[in-house]
Design a protein around this motif. Structure first.
Motif, PDB file in Angstrom:
ATOM      1  N   GLN A 147      58.161   6.970  13.930  1.00 41.43           N
ATOM      2  CA  GLN A 147      56.893   6.020  13.788  1.00 41.43           C
ATOM      3  C   GLN A 147      57.254   5.109  12.557  1.00 41.43           C
ATOM      4  O   GLN A 147      58.198   5.172  11.839  1.00 41.43           O
ATOM      5  CB  GLN A 147      55.867   7.045  13.153  1.00 41.43           C
ATOM      6  CG  GLN A 147      54.532   6.364  12.554  1.00 41.43           C
ATOM      7  CD  GLN A 147      53.270   7.326  12.732  1.00 41.43           C
ATOM      8  OE1 GLN A 147      53.461   8.175  13.415  1.00 41.43           O
ATOM      9  NE2 GLN A 147      52.295   6.818  12.455  1.00 41.43           N
ATOM     10  N   VAL A 148      56.840   3.749  13.004  1.00 38.34           N
ATOM     11  CA  VAL A 148      56.917   2.818  12.018  1.00 38.34           C
ATOM     12  C   VAL A 148      56.047   2.786  10.748  1.00 38.34           C
ATOM     13  O   VAL A 148      54.756   2.834  11.062  1.00 38.34           O
ATOM     14  CB  VAL A 148      56.984   1.293  12.653  1.00 38.34           C
ATOM     15  CG1 VAL A 148      57.134   0.112  11.914  1.00 38.34           C
ATOM     16  CG2 VAL A 148      57.983   1.393  13.817  1.00 38.34           C
ATOM     17  N   PHE A 149      56.299   2.662   9.615  1.00 43.81           N
ATOM     18  CA  PHE A 149      55.555   2.526   8.395  1.00 43.81           C
ATOM     19  C   PHE A 149      55.773   1.396   7.673  1.00 43.81           C
ATOM     20  O   PHE A 149      56.973   0.763   7.550  1.00 43.81           O
ATOM     21  CB  PHE A 149      55.976   3.787   7.567  1.00 43.81           C
ATOM     22  CG  PHE A 149      55.811   5.052   8.113  1.00 43.81           C
ATOM     23  CD1 PHE A 149      54.603   5.788   7.761  1.00 43.81           C
ATOM     24  CD2 PHE A 149      56.580   5.939   8.655  1.00 43.81           C
ATOM     25  CE1 PHE A 149      54.473   6.951   8.314  1.00 43.81           C
ATOM     26  CE2 PHE A 149      56.485   6.996   8.921  1.00 43.81           C
ATOM     27  CZ  PHE A 149      55.165   7.492   8.791  1.00 43.81           C
ATOM     28  N   VAL A 150      54.827   0.517   7.587  1.00 47.44           N
ATOM     29  CA  VAL A 150      54.802  -0.910   7.334  1.00 47.44           C
ATOM     30  C   VAL A 150      54.299  -1.118   5.896  1.00 47.44           C
ATOM     31  O   VAL A 150      54.017  -2.367   5.325  1.00 47.44           O
ATOM     32  CB  VAL A 150      54.154  -1.807   8.256  1.00 47.44           C
ATOM     33  CG1 VAL A 150      54.744  -1.681   9.470  1.00 47.44           C
ATOM     34  CG2 VAL A 150      52.652  -1.281   8.348  1.00 47.44           C
ATOM     35  N   LYS A 151      54.105   0.017   5.043  1.00 36.98           N
ATOM     36  CA  LYS A 151      53.577  -0.012   3.872  1.00 36.98           C
ATOM     37  C   LYS A 151      54.410  -1.017   2.914  1.00 36.98           C
ATOM     38  O   LYS A 151      53.976  -2.014   2.093  1.00 36.98           O
ATOM     39  CB  LYS A 151      53.387   1.218   2.939  1.00 36.98           C
ATOM     40  CG  LYS A 151      52.869   1.072   1.585  1.00 36.98           C
ATOM     41  CD  LYS A 151      52.692   2.442   1.113  1.00 36.98           C
ATOM     42  CE  LYS A 151      51.993   2.677  -0.258  1.00 36.98           C
ATOM     43  NZ  LYS A 151      52.360   1.649  -1.354  1.00 36.98           N
ATOM     44  N   GLY A 152      55.583  -0.879   2.903  1.00 37.71           N
ATOM     45  CA  GLY A 152      56.331  -1.618   2.201  1.00 37.71           C
ATOM     46  C   GLY A 152      56.196  -3.250   2.458  1.00 37.71           C
ATOM     47  O   GLY A 152      56.281  -4.080   1.306  1.00 37.71           O
ATOM     48  N   ALA A 153      56.198  -3.579   3.594  1.00 40.63           N
ATOM     49  CA  ALA A 153      55.860  -4.892   3.962  1.00 40.63           C
ATOM     50  C   ALA A 153      54.549  -5.490   3.616  1.00 40.63           C
ATOM     51  O   ALA A 153      54.429  -6.608   3.056  1.00 40.63           O
ATOM     52  CB  ALA A 153      56.057  -5.104   5.563  1.00 40.63           C
ATOM     53  N   VAL A 154      53.608  -4.583   3.696  1.00 43.24           N
ATOM     54  CA  VAL A 154      52.224  -5.096   3.425  1.00 43.24           C
ATOM     55  C   VAL A 154      52.038  -5.074   1.753  1.00 43.24           C
ATOM     56  O   VAL A 154      51.515  -5.879   1.127  1.00 43.24           O
ATOM     57  CB  VAL A 154      51.026  -4.279   3.815  1.00 43.24           C
ATOM     58  CG1 VAL A 154      51.132  -4.133   5.341  1.00 43.24           C
ATOM     59  CG2 VAL A 154      51.111  -2.819   3.456  1.00 43.24           C
ATOM     60  N   TYR A 176      50.256   2.058   7.573  1.00 45.96           N
ATOM     61  CA  TYR A 176      49.877   1.185   6.668  1.00 45.96           C
ATOM     62  C   TYR A 176      49.989   1.897   5.046  1.00 45.96           C
ATOM     63  O   TYR A 176      49.998   0.964   4.280  1.00 45.96           O
ATOM     64  CB  TYR A 176      48.459   0.586   7.049  1.00 45.96           C
ATOM     65  CG  TYR A 176      48.534   0.195   8.136  1.00 45.96           C
ATOM     66  CD1 TYR A 176      49.176  -1.067   8.634  1.00 45.96           C
ATOM     67  CD2 TYR A 176      47.664   0.793   9.134  1.00 45.96           C
ATOM     68  CE1 TYR A 176      49.070  -1.563   9.871  1.00 45.96           C
ATOM     69  CE2 TYR A 176      47.466   0.132  10.438  1.00 45.96           C
ATOM     70  CZ  TYR A 176      48.026  -0.865  10.836  1.00 45.96           C
ATOM     71  OH  TYR A 176      48.259  -1.490  12.054  1.00 45.96           O
ATOM     72  N   THR A 177      49.859   3.061   5.088  1.00 48.78           N
ATOM     73  CA  THR A 177      49.641   3.748   3.378  1.00 48.78           C
ATOM     74  C   THR A 177      50.717   4.387   3.124  1.00 48.78           C
ATOM     75  O   THR A 177      50.674   4.707   1.635  1.00 48.78           O
ATOM     76  CB  THR A 177      48.234   4.488   3.428  1.00 48.78           C
ATOM     77  OG1 THR A 177      48.328   5.596   4.571  1.00 48.78           O
ATOM     78  CG2 THR A 177      47.016   3.482   3.953  1.00 48.78           C
ATOM     79  N   GLU A 178      51.684   4.744   4.066  1.00 50.62           N
ATOM     80  CA  GLU A 178      52.606   5.518   3.504  1.00 50.62           C
ATOM     81  C   GLU A 178      54.155   4.813   3.981  1.00 50.62           C
ATOM     82  O   GLU A 178      54.063   4.038   4.844  1.00 50.62           O
ATOM     83  CB  GLU A 178      52.536   7.009   4.343  1.00 50.62           C
ATOM     84  CG  GLU A 178      51.570   7.635   4.239  1.00 50.62           C
ATOM     85  CD  GLU A 178      51.251   8.136   2.655  1.00 50.62           C
ATOM     86  OE1 GLU A 178      52.347   8.471   1.881  1.00 50.62           O
ATOM     87  OE2 GLU A 178      50.284   8.408   2.259  1.00 50.62           O
ATOM     88  N   THR A 179      55.246   5.412   3.313  1.00 50.26           N
ATOM     89  CA  THR A 179      56.703   4.856   3.491  1.00 50.26           C
ATOM     90  C   THR A 179      57.328   5.964   4.446  1.00 50.26           C
ATOM     91  O   THR A 179      58.253   5.654   4.921  1.00 50.26           O
ATOM     92  CB  THR A 179      57.454   4.424   2.580  1.00 50.26           C
ATOM     93  OG1 THR A 179      57.553   5.586   1.652  1.00 50.26           O
ATOM     94  CG2 THR A 179      56.723   3.623   1.561  1.00 50.26           C
ATOM     95  N   GLY A 180      56.735   6.986   4.832  1.00 51.41           N
ATOM     96  CA  GLY A 180      57.343   7.900   5.555  1.00 51.41           C
ATOM     97  C   GLY A 180      56.082   9.093   5.819  1.00 51.41           C
ATOM     98  O   GLY A 180      55.127   9.041   5.610  1.00 51.41           O
ATOM     99  N   PHE A 181      56.773  10.051   6.658  1.00 54.89           N
ATOM    100  CA  PHE A 181      55.667  11.387   6.950  1.00 54.89           C
ATOM    101  C   PHE A 181      55.294  12.024   5.800  1.00 54.89           C
ATOM    102  O   PHE A 181      55.890  12.357   4.850  1.00 54.89           O
ATOM    103  CB  PHE A 181      56.338  12.410   7.910  1.00 54.89           C
ATOM    104  CG  PHE A 181      56.776  11.786   9.401  1.00 54.89           C
ATOM    105  CD1 PHE A 181      55.834  11.316  10.167  1.00 54.89           C
ATOM    106  CD2 PHE A 181      58.106  11.703   9.833  1.00 54.89           C
ATOM    107  CE1 PHE A 181      55.733  11.123  11.511  1.00 54.89           C
ATOM    108  CE2 PHE A 181      58.335  11.263  11.299  1.00 54.89           C
ATOM    109  CZ  PHE A 181      57.145  10.807  11.766  1.00 54.89           C
ATOM    110  N   THR A 182      53.982  12.286   5.704  1.00 58.89           N
ATOM    111  CA  THR A 182      53.441  13.267   4.622  1.00 58.89           C
ATOM    112  C   THR A 182      53.874  14.678   5.324  1.00 58.89           C
ATOM    113  O   THR A 182      54.140  14.767   6.262  1.00 58.89           O
ATOM    114  CB  THR A 182      52.009  13.153   4.510  1.00 58.89           C
ATOM    115  OG1 THR A 182      51.403  13.377   5.778  1.00 58.89           O
ATOM    116  CG2 THR A 182      51.434  11.571   4.222  1.00 58.89           C
ATOM    117  N   ASP A 183      53.621  15.378   4.310  1.00 62.52           N
ATOM    118  CA  ASP A 183      54.043  16.901   4.796  1.00 62.52           C
ATOM    119  C   ASP A 183      53.082  17.434   5.796  1.00 62.52           C
ATOM    120  O   ASP A 183      53.626  17.940   6.787  1.00 62.52           O
ATOM    121  CB  ASP A 183      53.644  18.027   3.449  1.00 62.52           C
ATOM    122  CG  ASP A 183      54.814  17.682   2.509  1.00 62.52           C
ATOM    123  OD1 ASP A 183      55.863  17.123   2.834  1.00 62.52           O
ATOM    124  OD2 ASP A 183      54.411  18.063   1.343  1.00 62.52           O
ATOM    125  N   ALA A 184      51.759  16.961   5.912  1.00 56.19           N
ATOM    126  CA  ALA A 184      50.794  17.455   6.871  1.00 56.19           C
ATOM    127  C   ALA A 184      51.323  16.742   8.258  1.00 56.19           C
ATOM    128  O   ALA A 184      51.384  17.191   9.290  1.00 56.19           O
ATOM    129  CB  ALA A 184      49.420  17.096   6.619  1.00 56.19           C
TER     130      ALA A 184
END
Length: 573
Positions: A147-154, A176-184
């Protein structure tokens, strides 16, 4: 002089006796692509003109299994238009063909070359023989969920995302809100991968006569060279197309004593399937198959200009169910769903029409495709039964909403906005500012209401308590196999299983199955008599004023009325 008596003498009877019928070898080329149903709009029909209808493929293979004139099946394996659930459905179909003692051969130039080949090889393992070209590669490399996480970019753009969800597993906005997987999120994905991987390893182990431990060792070694694949027992032979066909056709000719006839599965099916008959008082009727895929939205079904996929419109699908209820020839409905969800309101409207059809005495069985989660699960709740493949992604019983906030980015760019409003919450969904405390109160009330209603409807449909459903809900996704264990799915299987369940409930014998509705092309040129009109179930064919940029315009917040619109925006809602 011509002797007329000799001319009129009867010829030997044997001259008019037909010779033995040539055995048929069915052929299927999956590189041509497969679609569930021919789209209703002209553009979709044009784009899919070379693709095979999946229903015709499945029914053609099953028909050939019981046709004594069909001797074998040869399939060029490819998985570009397949997902795990569709692959499993085809594997079941091939297993049915082989159960009659007929040969089924799978061949491929390569199972993956620059990428992995897990899915095409998984399909191939259902066949009697698996053959690969000598220069091919067996890309059995294992599974990955990336999965791509774009929080750093935004963050660098000074854009914020405000998100509300019910509950922790509802991860659609995490990109959009994370930089990686949350635990859940990681827990849910890990469970999915473990389930699908077990299904893959188990299938290879069973069909290739290898232990599961040995299969896992081979997966860890992948990609596997052609000679290595042959030595390890993953393929039966290395050969080119001409060799595959020459060997199979020669084998059939020796067995049947006649030169075989090669024919595509879909062509065979169209020539042998019963043709639709005119409606008569003595007609037994048929099962209607309503296919719906893509994001679920209010309005008519249509094509997405950006993705090239489809949108499941509540008006179109609802009208199809109403038409099925009114048609005395329709004895039951197979509802084929492939969707990751969308509008809660639209999902409930479709569920309602399905439920009304069932209450009218016409059984409805939902069969899930590759994905039938969130709204895609919601729409299935009105049916008598839910069928999913072991690898179907389903569940995701939850709700999420939010917005992007561009205020800091606009400030940095020197862009300003101004507005005049009436009402404290008039601009709550605008991207120029964050939600206020009182607006968050309304957002949370909305989320609680939709989630509680969703869970209650699932509990009622599945015969469970609210607490039992809440434990498997919370926005969490499951494979079909896991969903069945948790009571969210009735049976594992595909289209054939759903058809059997409808036939059993209808109690009218082996009814034929037809795509529904099939309005006459001229219906597009006339006005609908009412919303009960059969042609009202036609997909939307009108073009947006923005043309091919319609989706982009919507994402940018441009007025849907098109580029020739007065500046500014206001409405009374």
């Amino acid at each position: 002089m011509v002797d007329l008596a000799k001319i009129t003498e009867p010829l030997p009877l044997k001259r008019f006796v037909p010779g033995p019928k040539a055995p048929v070898v069915l052929e299927l080329d999956l590189t041509e692509g497969v679609v569930d149903e021919n789209p209703g709009d002209p553009l979709g029909q044009l784009l899919n003109r070379r693709k095979q209808h999946y229903l015709e493929v499945v029914e053609g293979v099953r028909r050939g299994a019981r046709d004594p004139n069909v001797a074998a099946l040869v399939v060029r394996v490819d998985a570009r238009s397949f997902h795990t659930a569709r692959a499993q459905e085809l594997r079941d179909c091939i297993a049915d063909f082989r159960s009659t003692g007929k040969t089924a051969v799978a061949w491929a130039d390569t199972f993956g070359e620059a990428g992995n080949g897990n899915l095409p090889y998984y399909i191939a393992t259902a066949f009697s023989r698996v053959i690969m070209a000598p220069t091919g590669i067996l890309g059995l490399t294992g599974l990955q969920w990336q999965q791509v996480f774009v929080k750093g970019a935004v963050d660098k753009l000074d854009v914020e995302f405000e998100v509300g969800r019910r509950h922790e597993y509802k991860s659609a906005m995490d990109t959009y809100t994370e930089t990686g997987f949350t635990d859940a999120h990681r827990e849910a994905v890990d469970t999915i991968l473990e389930s699908v991987n077990d299904q893959l390893v188990g299938a290879i182990s069973q069909t290739r006569g290898l232990t599961e431990e040995r299969v896992r060792e081979l997966v860890d070694r992948g990609p596997i060279l052609a000679e290595e694949a042959l030595e390890s027992g993953l393929v039966d032979r290395l050969g080119y197309r001409d060799q595959v066909y020459a060997d199979l056709l020669g084998e059939v000719e020796r067995e049947h004593g006649a030169e075989p006839h090669l024919q595509f599965v879909t062509r065979y099916h169209r020539r042998h399937a019963p043709q639709p008959r005119l409606r008569t008082a003595g007609s037994t009727g048929y099962i209607a198959m309503i296919s719906a895929g893509g994001a679920i939205m209010l309005g008519k079904s249509r094509r997405s200009a950006l993705s090239g996929g489809t949108v499941m419109g509540s008006d179109t699908v609802g009208a199809a169910f109403r038409a099925a209820r009114q048609d005395p020839q329709v004895k039951g409905v197979v509802f084929r769903v492939d969707s990751g969800g969308g509008s809660a309101v639209a999902s409930d409207l479709i569920r309602r029409e399905s439920e009304l059809t069932r209450q009218a005495g016409k059984p409805v069985v939902t069969t899930m495709g590759g994905v039938a989660g969130s709204g895609g699960y919601y729409v299935a709740l009105g049916s008598d039964a839910i069928v999913a493949q072991p690898g179907t992604i389903t569940g995701s019983i939850g709700v999420i909403t939010g917005k992007a906030v561009y205020s800091r980015l606009l400030e940095r760019l020197g862009v300003t906005t101004d507005s005049v409003t009436r009402g404290e919450h008039a601009g709550m969904f605008t991207p120029e500012r964050r939600f206020t405390e009182s607006e968050w109160e309304r957002i949370n009330a909305l989320l609680d209401s939709i989630y509680d209603d969703f869970v209650a409807k699932v509990a009622r449909a599945r015969g469970r308590t609210r607490d039992e459903i809440h434990e498997v809900a919370k926005g969490r996704i499951w494979t079909g196999a896991d969903a069945r264990e948790r009571g969210l799915v009735d049976e594992l299987g595909g289209l054939e299983t759903a058809i059997r369940l409808v036939r059993d409930r209808a109690g009218a014998g082996a009814l034929p199955v037809r795509g529904f509705p099939r309005a006459h092309p001229l219906d597009r040129l006339r006005r609908h008599e009412s919303s009960e009109d059969l042609s009202a179930a036609d997909p939307e064919t009108t073009l947006s004023p923005w043309g091919a940029l319609a989706d982009a315009a919507a994402h940018l917040g441009l007025p849907e009325t098109g580029p020739l619109t007065m500046p500014g925006h206001w409405d009374l809602r």
